[in-house]
Design an enzyme around this catalytic site. Structure first.
Site, PDB file in Angstrom:
ATOM      1  N   ARG A 499      -0.978  -3.221  -3.460  1.00  0.00           N
ATOM      2  CA  ARG A 499      -0.339  -4.399  -2.867  1.00  0.00           C
ATOM      3  C   ARG A 499       1.094  -4.108  -2.433  1.00  0.00           C
ATOM      4  NH1 ARG A 499      -1.323  -9.491  -0.574  1.00  0.00           N
ATOM      5  NH2 ARG A 499       0.530 -10.772  -0.872  1.00  0.00           N
ATOM      6  N   GLU A 500       1.811  -3.341  -3.231  1.00  0.00           N
ATOM      7  CA  GLU A 500       3.233  -3.118  -2.969  1.00  0.00           C
ATOM      8  C   GLU A 500       3.470  -2.195  -1.773  1.00  0.00           C
ATOM      9  OE1 GLU A 500       5.894  -4.380  -4.188  1.00  0.00           O
ATOM     10  OE2 GLU A 500       5.347  -5.326  -6.079  1.00  0.00           O
ATOM     11  N   SER A 501       2.775  -1.085  -1.712  1.00  0.00           N
ATOM     12  CA  SER A 501       3.105  -0.068  -0.704  1.00  0.00           C
ATOM     13  C   SER A 501       1.914   0.433   0.093  1.00  0.00           C
ATOM     14  CB  SER A 501       3.761   1.140  -1.381  1.00  0.00           C
ATOM     15  OG  SER A 501       2.810   1.821  -2.204  1.00  0.00           O
TER      16      SER A 501
END
Length: 649
Positions: A499-501
């Site tokens: 989700r983050e990167s």
């Protein structure tokens, strides 16, 4: 006739996939091309030895900068020739955009139309394009130009000629000037608003004075004239802008003012709806006392998905299950059918004792691969619907893909350190081919362990069910290793990273978060001290192994803060523990109600995405079987989400 880049690319790739293309032997070295490209960007052509790069597959990137530097003094025929030569590359679209911008700036509108193929991207180029169209297609150009005019912000200088000609032909009249002034005033663009006011005649003076009065004191709207401007032309846009400003500044006072002035105004239903939609939205967001009955009375006429969502969430917060059913029923079909709202209809009907209706709604929600789809499946005791698509490609297929010009250019760009250009080249290919060809490209990306590029391939190719590619086993051993050492669920680590990167180890957020797990430099420093290791600094934290180690430790600390609760810890990873502590103080009980009670949409969506991604990662680790996998543990589902969840210190 110029061949469309899309059709040309699809034909080239399709032919190659079926028949194969022999590997070319390139005369120039990557080093020579790298040097030539560097010189070309700086327009230092004396440094470019054409003989060394003549046969290199990236020669087009050097030629692109040559033509770009010569524009607008390049014939459209030369531009079209380049576009045709590189129709299967993003270079064709880039040079088209450069030609439109340069021809437009030089006033060479006939040349501009020779290379354009419809409305270009970007406001400046659009203004040049419609200026060029004014003579050939005046009706289309006038309407498009008026649309570009009606914005609350400043437009590029490229629009000046278009706007001047539209003012001269009457398309931009005094009313259009006033409309834009109101948009600028509403947006807080005071300089633009003042400039536009100066373009109006004395017939608009009362309207201008009224704006000044309400700017100084919003409550003055209650004394504003009911007719502003010639033939009341300024009235509707004034009240829309003034009420929007007032609503955001002081919603209770704006509500009181609207109750006073609304009966006196003669506005079109669309204007009144726009004012009341904004007012209802902020009344719900800010929980303004004494407004709910009014919101309920106007809501059916507002045609607003965002206000209906807020109204349902308000009913959930108050456990008013009849209202939940009622307001979801008021949603348009497309919104209502979302698994989120089908789940909540199931929950509401269950609370009201309508078990048959509850099961029906859960069944519909459970067909979706999402947080609420998984939660609904658990309510029914059914396995999750992963809808996993399996794809199989052999070595021969990968060899054919490797020989495609677009793939060879991608790999050559990677070799010379041009990762950004490589991504553009690759994704242009993915977007230009058939779905099956896109799958072949995804398979090749997976075989090369291009994790971040693989995820982007599934997005560009809309391969939503190809879960093995959308959620690849990137950095798998590191997640297992640090998950084991920190005691953190490794699938949760994978989900947060995805989700983050999306596996880009060099990802940098606007806020400054870095790397795979998007750590702020301050957080990385703090966790490093906790571990007794050196501060990695803003660049050292990009190292994937270290980033995962620090991110795992940081998440472990959040889990300890919330007694191992992964939902609360995930929310804290996104929004910070201080905010989560505050949200836990609102006496929420069940996990699903806690998720809906999160006031930040970003965090609500983040928590749902991460927890559903975690299910997918664990299921893929089980060979695509979700048996034994759960969205949350029994303890996480049954615990009260209140202050008691905070660990004692």
């Amino acid at each position: 006739m110029l061949v469309s880049p899309f059709r040309h690319t699809a034909r080239v790739l399709c032919t190659a996939l079926l028949a194969g293309i022999p590997t070319l032997s390139w005369a120039a070295s990557d080093s020579d091309l790298r040097d030539a490209l560097s010189a070309a960007r700086e327009q230092q052509w004396q440094r470019v030895d054409e003989r060394l790069i003549e046969d290199h597959q990236l020669r087009g990137y050097v030629d692109y900068h040559r033509i770009r530097g010569q524009l607008p003094n390049v014939s459209p025929e030369r531009v079209l020739q380049f576009m045709d030569q590189y129709a299967d590359s993003p270079l064709a679209g880039w040079i088209r955009g450069q030609a439109i911008a340069n021809y437009g700036h030089a006033g060479r509108y006939s040349d501009l139309l020779s290379v354009a193929d419809g409305e270009p991207a970007g406001t400046a180029r659009q203004c040049y394009y419609y200026t060029a169209l004014l003579n050939a297609q005046p009706q289309q150009a006038n309407q498009a130009g008026l649309d570009l005019w009606l914005t609350g912000g400043s437009q590029p200088d490229a629009c000046n000629t278009l706007f001047e000609r539209l003012r001269a032909n009457g398309t931009i009249d005094a009313t259009a000037i006033w409309e834009r002034k109101m948009l600028a005033w509403q947006a807080g663009e005071n300089n633009l608003s003042s400039y536009l006011g100066g373009l109006l005649s004395g017939q608009w003076q009362t309207a201008l004075d009224t704006v000044d009065d309400v700017s100084a004191r919003s409550r003055a709207i209650t004394q504003a004239p009911l007719c502003l401007g010639p033939e009341c032309a300024a009235t509707a846009s004034f009240y829309r802008a003034a009420m929007q400003r007032f609503t955001r500044e002081d919603t209770p006072a704006a509500f009181a003012a609207w109750q006073e002035i609304a009966p006196r105004l003669s506005l079109l239903p669309s204007d009144q709806q726009a004012i009341e939609e904004e007012l209802a939205f902020y009344a719900l967001v800010r929980e303004v006392p004494g407004t709910l009955t009014w919101v309920d009375s106007v809501l059916p006429s507002l045609d607003s998905e965002r206000v209906l969502e807020l109204r349902v969430r308000r009913a959930l917060a108050e456990r008013r299950w009849d209202d939940v059913v009622h307001w979801i029923a008021e949603m348009p079909a497309g919104q209502q059918e979302n698994s989120r709202w089908q789940y909540w209809l199931g929950r509401a009907n269950g609370q009201l004792g309508n078990q048959v209706a509850a099961e029906s709604r859960y069944q519909q929600a459970a067909t979706d691969r999402s947080f609420y789809g998984f939660a609904a499946a658990e309510k029914l005791g059914q396995p999750y619907q992963l809808n996993l698509e399996r794809n199989h490609f052999d070595a021969a297929s990968r060899q054919r893909i490797a020989q495609l010009p677009a793939v060879q250019r991608t790999e050559a760009l990677l070799r010379i350190g041009e990762d950004g250009l490589a991504n553009s080249e690759w994704l242009h290919a993915v977007q230009s081919v058939t779905p099956q060809q896109a799958r072949a490209l995804a398979d090749y990306a997976a075989s090369q362990q291009w994790h971040a590029r693989l995820v982007q391939t599934t997005i560009a190719g809309e391969l939503w069910d190809a879960l093995d590619w959308r959620f690849p086993q990137a950095y798998h051993d590191s997640f297992l290793h640090w998950g084991r050492l920190t005691g953190v669920d490794p699938y949760l680590l994978m989900a947060i990273t995805r989700r983050e990167s999306a596996y880009n180890p060099n990802a940098l957020s606007p806020a400054g978060a870095r790397g795979l797990m998007q750590l702020m430099p301050g957080t990385a420093s703090q966790v490093s001290r906790e571990l007794g290791i050196s501060d990695p600094g803003p660049y050292g934290v990009l190292d994937p192994e270290l980033n995962i180690r620090l991110g795992s430790t940081y998440l472990r600390d959040k889990l300890q803060r919330y007694q191992g609760n992964r939902l609360a810890a995930t929310a804290a990873y996104n929004a910070g523990p201080g905010r989560v502590d505050q949200w836990l103080g609102n006496s929420v009980e069940e996990f699903d109600l806690f998720v809906e009670s999160i006031p930040f949409r970003e965090t609500r969506d983040y928590v749902q995405a991460v927890l559903s991604y975690r299910v997918i990662f664990e299921s893929l680790a089980n060979g695509g079987n979700s048996e034994g996998v759960s969205l949350l543990s029994d303890a996480e589902q049954q615990v009260r989400y209140d202050r008691a969840l905070l660990a004692r210190r």
